[in-house]
Design an enzyme around this catalytic site. Structure first.
Site, PDB file in Angstrom:
ATOM      1  CB  SER A  37       3.029   3.552  -4.041  1.00 33.12           C
ATOM      2  OG  SER A  37       3.014   4.931  -3.763  1.00 33.12           O
ATOM      3  N   GLY A  38       2.673   5.059  -7.092  1.00 33.06           N
ATOM      4  CA  GLY A  38       3.371   5.854  -8.104  1.00 33.06           C
ATOM      5  C   GLY A  38       3.272   5.293  -9.510  1.00 33.06           C
ATOM      6  N   GLY A  40       0.668   5.249 -11.455  1.00 32.15           N
ATOM      7  CA  GLY A  40      -0.198   6.058 -12.311  1.00 32.15           C
ATOM      8  C   GLY A  40      -1.677   5.728 -12.181  1.00 32.15           C
ATOM      9  CE  LYS A  41      -2.661   2.228  -7.224  1.00 34.17           C
ATOM     10  NZ  LYS A  41      -1.203   2.518  -7.163  1.00 34.17           N
ATOM     11  CB  SER A 109      -5.895  -4.187  -4.197  1.00 31.00           C
ATOM     12  OG  SER A 109      -5.865  -3.670  -5.496  1.00 31.00           O
TER      13      SER A 109
END
Length: 198
Positions: A37-38, A40-41, A109
């Site tokens: 989380s965080g 940059g996806k 995931s």
């Protein structure tokens, strides 16, 4: 008694994937972004989508905002629900890829098992795993919602990277650390992976 081997005869009458790809003048492919989380996806996914659109290529992003509020609105965050979440995402993604659309999934995931399940559903030839490998310290620094801090205080259970594990991909098609690469540099690397001149 004769058994009908083809119980889904409509598939024989539908246009093929090749028909769709010829119409779009592009090849369907799955870019599966994984990372903390965080990391940059979503930011990289949106930038890539805009660049592909600018070049006249049809693209679709699948992420938590458009999946958890719709097709997976009935799922929670138990281990079984997380698995079902990824399974459904992969099934939807396969439909997009089979229509010739460049499809980007931006989901944590966190385990190899989940990502392998997705690859098997979509098809290994069409599945490109992209590891957004931004270090957890940078992810925490970017965390405007304060989720990492809450997880460290025990207020958020099973938070990936803090109280739940993240298994980094062993052999991703591409590894991008957004603490060192700009968005533009990340997009250029993704274009090269797709065989497109940046």
């Amino acid at each position: 008694m004769t058994v009908n081997k083809n119980i889904y005869p409509i598939f024989d009458r539908m246009l093929s994937r090749t028909d769709k790809e010829n119409l779009l003048e592009q090849r369907g492919v799955m870019l599966w972004f994984t990372g903390l989380s965080g990391s940059g996806k979503s930011t990289v996914a949106i930038a890539l989508e805009r660049e592909l659109h600018r070049r006249g290529l049809l693209c679709r992003i699948l992420d938590g905002d458009n999946i958890r509020t719709g097709i997976n609105a009935n799922l929670g965050f138990s281990a079984d629900d997380r698995k079902e979440n990824i399974r459904r995402i992969a099934e939807v993604a396969k439909l997009f890829v089979d229509t010739g659309i460049i499809t980007i999934a931006a989901f944590i995931s966190p385990t190899e098992e989940l990502r392998q399940m997705a690859a098997e559903i979509i098809g290994h030839d069409d599945f490109k795993e992209i590891y957004i490998s931004t270090p957890i310290e940078e992810c925490e620094r970017r965390d405007v919602k304060g989720l990492y801090a809450k997880a460290r205080r025990g207020e958020v259970k099973d938070f990936t990277g803090i109280s739940a594990p993240f298994e980094a991909p062993a052999c991703p098609a591409l590894k991008l650390d957004t603490s060192h690469l700009s968005i533009e540099e990340s997009v250029d690397q993704l274009l090269k992976l797709l065989g497109i001149e940046p």
